[in-house]
Design an enzyme around this catalytic site. Structure first.
Site, mmCIF file in Angstrom:
data_model
loop_
_atom_site.group_PDB
_atom_site.id
_atom_site.type_symbol
_atom_site.label_atom_id
_atom_site.label_comp_id
_atom_site.label_asym_id
_atom_site.label_seq_id
_atom_site.Cartn_x
_atom_site.Cartn_y
_atom_site.Cartn_z
ATOM 1 N N LYS A 120 0.924 -1.273 -0.109
ATOM 2 C CA LYS A 120 -0.146 -0.030 0.032
ATOM 3 C C LYS A 120 0.807 1.128 0.156
ATOM 4 O O LYS A 120 0.513 2.228 -0.776
ATOM 5 C CB LYS A 120 -0.953 -0.037 1.077
ATOM 6 C CG LYS A 120 -2.056 -0.953 1.107
ATOM 7 C CD LYS A 120 -3.163 -0.532 1.607
ATOM 8 C CE LYS A 120 -4.630 -1.257 1.280
ATOM 9 N NZ LYS A 120 -5.736 -1.255 2.075
ATOM 10 N N LYS A 202 -3.897 -11.156 -6.890
ATOM 11 C CA LYS A 202 -5.384 -11.622 -6.176
ATOM 12 C C LYS A 202 -6.364 -10.557 -6.581
ATOM 13 O O LYS A 202 -5.978 -9.471 -7.093
ATOM 14 C CB LYS A 202 -5.120 -11.596 -4.708
ATOM 15 C CG LYS A 202 -5.100 -10.123 -4.029
ATOM 16 C CD LYS A 202 -5.483 -10.002 -2.523
ATOM 17 C CE LYS A 202 -5.700 -8.486 -1.982
ATOM 18 N NZ LYS A 202 -6.137 -8.189 -0.919
ATOM 19 N N LYS A 205 -10.732 -5.098 -5.139
ATOM 20 C CA LYS A 205 -11.739 -4.034 -5.753
ATOM 21 C C LYS A 205 -10.936 -2.754 -6.193
ATOM 22 O O LYS A 205 -11.582 -1.807 -6.581
ATOM 23 C CB LYS A 205 -12.779 -3.744 -4.575
ATOM 24 C CG LYS A 205 -12.199 -3.562 -3.250
ATOM 25 C CD LYS A 205 -13.612 -3.691 -2.317
ATOM 26 C CE LYS A 205 -12.970 -3.823 -1.045
ATOM 27 N NZ LYS A 205 -13.515 -4.603 0.133
HETATM 28 P P1 TYM Z 1 -11.060 -6.821 2.999
HETATM 29 O O1 TYM Z 1 -11.860 -5.745 3.185
HETATM 30 O O2 TYM Z 1 -9.639 -6.472 2.091
HETATM 31 O O3 TYM Z 1 -11.404 -8.069 2.418
HETATM 32 C C1 TYM Z 1 -12.545 -8.741 3.275
HETATM 33 C C2 TYM Z 1 -12.202 -10.169 3.229
HETATM 34 O O4 TYM Z 1 -12.113 -10.595 1.920
HETATM 35 C C3 TYM Z 1 -11.077 -11.636 1.806
HETATM 36 N N1 TYM Z 1 -10.420 -11.463 0.472
HETATM 37 C C4 TYM Z 1 -10.418 -12.376 -0.311
HETATM 38 N N2 TYM Z 1 -10.447 -13.776 -0.468
HETATM 39 C C5 TYM Z 1 -10.237 -14.277 -1.432
HETATM 40 N N3 TYM Z 1 -9.717 -13.921 -2.578
HETATM 41 C C6 TYM Z 1 -9.464 -12.479 -2.802
HETATM 42 N N4 TYM Z 1 -9.145 -12.132 -3.803
HETATM 43 C C7 TYM Z 1 -9.876 -11.826 -1.552
HETATM 44 N N5 TYM Z 1 -9.828 -10.320 -1.434
HETATM 45 C C8 TYM Z 1 -10.403 -10.277 -0.078
HETATM 46 C C9 TYM Z 1 -9.882 -11.122 2.963
HETATM 47 O O5 TYM Z 1 -9.181 -12.021 3.166
HETATM 48 C C10 TYM Z 1 -10.949 -10.646 3.992
HETATM 49 O O6 TYM Z 1 -11.247 -11.890 4.556
HETATM 50 N N6 TYM Z 1 -8.123 -6.223 7.176
HETATM 51 C C11 TYM Z 1 -9.308 -6.634 6.811
HETATM 52 C C12 TYM Z 1 -10.572 -6.313 7.155
HETATM 53 C C13 TYM Z 1 -10.660 -6.203 8.706
HETATM 54 C C14 TYM Z 1 -10.920 -7.598 9.408
HETATM 55 C C15 TYM Z 1 -10.632 -7.264 10.791
HETATM 56 C C16 TYM Z 1 -10.857 -9.000 9.070
HETATM 57 C C17 TYM Z 1 -10.534 -5.370 9.682
HETATM 58 N N7 TYM Z 1 -10.540 -5.938 10.913
HETATM 59 C C18 TYM Z 1 -10.787 -8.209 11.831
HETATM 60 C C19 TYM Z 1 -10.868 -9.881 10.200
HETATM 61 C C20 TYM Z 1 -10.646 -9.618 11.424
HETATM 62 C C21 TYM Z 1 -9.384 -6.356 5.052
HETATM 63 O O7 TYM Z 1 -8.969 -5.361 4.847
HETATM 64 O O8 TYM Z 1 -10.389 -7.175 4.450
#
Ligand code: TYM
Length: 337
Positions: A120, A202, A205
């Site tokens: 990032k 990966k 969005k």
């Molecule tokens: P975020 O918003 O980027 O993504 C949400 C969830 O989707 C999963 N994910 C994917 N899984 C498979 N293939 C992909 N291409 C893919 N892109 C995203 C992510 O692994 C995630 O599970 N930091 C986290 C949000 C968060 C969180 C937490 C998660 C904040 N606090 C506490 C668990 C526990 C995030 O940015 O996810």
């Protein structure tokens, strides 16, 4: 004599998703779908991680709209707000407070090793803020506040979960057992759904539109994106992520959404071409998304219901979060109120 019933507390789940855009098929397969699958077995807290999004600049009106949409989507995938606690992270002030405490038990060296921070900061070189650096600490607090046993996430969150466990163990080592040490839960297939345009990265969005399927994409858009999905110059359909990342990604999406085994699916495409595979994958995606989209629009038309869901969610989440925060503060040595 009456037999004594032992009532065991259900194990707890906490997970979250950032409202930084419409979620992708990657978010759905990697995480959201499992949230629904695990809902009966666990006591679940699902959070819209809005505090996390401001590590990157957000347009206020857009952030507000996307956050509400995200809540409607969580309901639309079938998460029952009575059974699960659905809430906005920013409505539960204990998250920011816990992050401060944990910041003081986390080392700069640990944070600078985080691959997401490196990625990032390369992407937003003009805004490498302290929040971006300590993002995993906020996330650790999210999990630890609820004493979560399990955290269902995609593979890209593995490093964040590891550091959460390290911080929790360090704190517990200093002050006796305050936090439950959480385990990650990753789907067998689809823990890392890949970009349709660059299948070695990966699906995300924040990448160009053609590289991901959004949960609100119409059937026409899904078909167009599938037609343009990058494959390779061969013709054989086989699962080989290293040499055929594009085709393997399509096969994984197909298996994840249909529940069929990879061997059966590969066999069923043995005499077919890439065009057939792309059409078949488009069909299962459309079948999956259509009912979710119908429900999404229904919830979006009822703002007062959404508001009641987020109000109740915040109250329920705060009660648990406060319990853990007070415990941690007492252990550290702050004077009780
Ligand atoms: P975020 O918003 O980027 O993504 C949400 C969830 O989707 C999963 N994910 C994917 N899984 C498979 N293939 C992909 N291409 C893919 N892109 C995203 C992510 O692994 C995630 O599970 N930091 C986290 C949000 C968060 C969180 C937490 C998660 C904040 N606090 C506490 C668990 C526990 C995030 O940015 O996810």
């Amino acid at each position: 004599m009456e037999p004594t019933a032992t009532v065991q507390r259900k194990k707890r789940i906490l997970s979250g998703i950032q409202p930084s855009g419409t979620p992708t098929l990657g978010n759905y397969i990697g995480a959201m779908r499992n949230w629904k699958m695990l809902a009966d077995e666990y006591d679940c807290f699902y959070m819209i991680a809005d505090l996390h999004t401001i590590t990157v600049r957000q347009e206020p009106a857009k952030l507000r709209a996307q956050s509400t949409q995200m809540l409607a989507l969580l309901l639309a995938i079938g998460l029952d707000p009575e059974q699960n606690v659905l809430f906005f992270q920013s409505h539960v002030h204990q998250h920011a407070e816990m992050a401060w405490l944990l910041n003081c038990f986390t080392y700069m060296g640990e944070m600078s090793r985080m691959t997401q921070f490196k990625d990032k900061s390369a992407k937003h070189a003009d805004n490498i803020n302290c929040g971006l650096f300590t993002y995993p600490v906020l996330m650790a607090g999210d999990i630890l506040l609820y004493q979560a046993d399990l955290v269902p996430v995609g593979a890209d969150q593995t490093q964040h979960l590891e550091i959460c466990r390290d911080i929790a163990n360090r704190f517990n080592g200093l002050y006796s057992n305050v936090f439950t040490i959480p385990e990650g839960y990753y789907p067998k297939l689809g823990a890392r759904v890949m970009s349709l345009q660059e299948p070695t990265r990966k699906m995300s969005k924040s990448d160009p539109d053609d590289s991901f399927i959004g949960l609100l994409d119409t059937p026409d858009v899904v078909r167009r994106k599938m037609r343009r999905a990058v494959t390779d110059s061969e013709t054989e359909i086989r699962y080989d992520p290293e040499n055929k990342p594009g085709v393997s990604n399509l096969l994984s999406i197909y298996c994840a959404l249909t529940g069929e085994s990879m061997d059966n699916v590969v066999a069923s495409f043995s005499s077919k071409g890439y065009g057939d595979l792309k059409n078949a994958v488009a069909d299962v995606i459309i079948d999956t998304l259509s009912p979710i989209q119908t429900e999404f629009h229904r919830y979006m038309a009822d703002k007062s219901y959404l508001e009641s869901v987020w109000r109740t969610g915040a109250e329920r989440a705060s009660r648990i979060a406060e319990r853990t925060l007070s415990k941690a503060m007492k252990k550290i040595g702050f004077v009780a109120k």
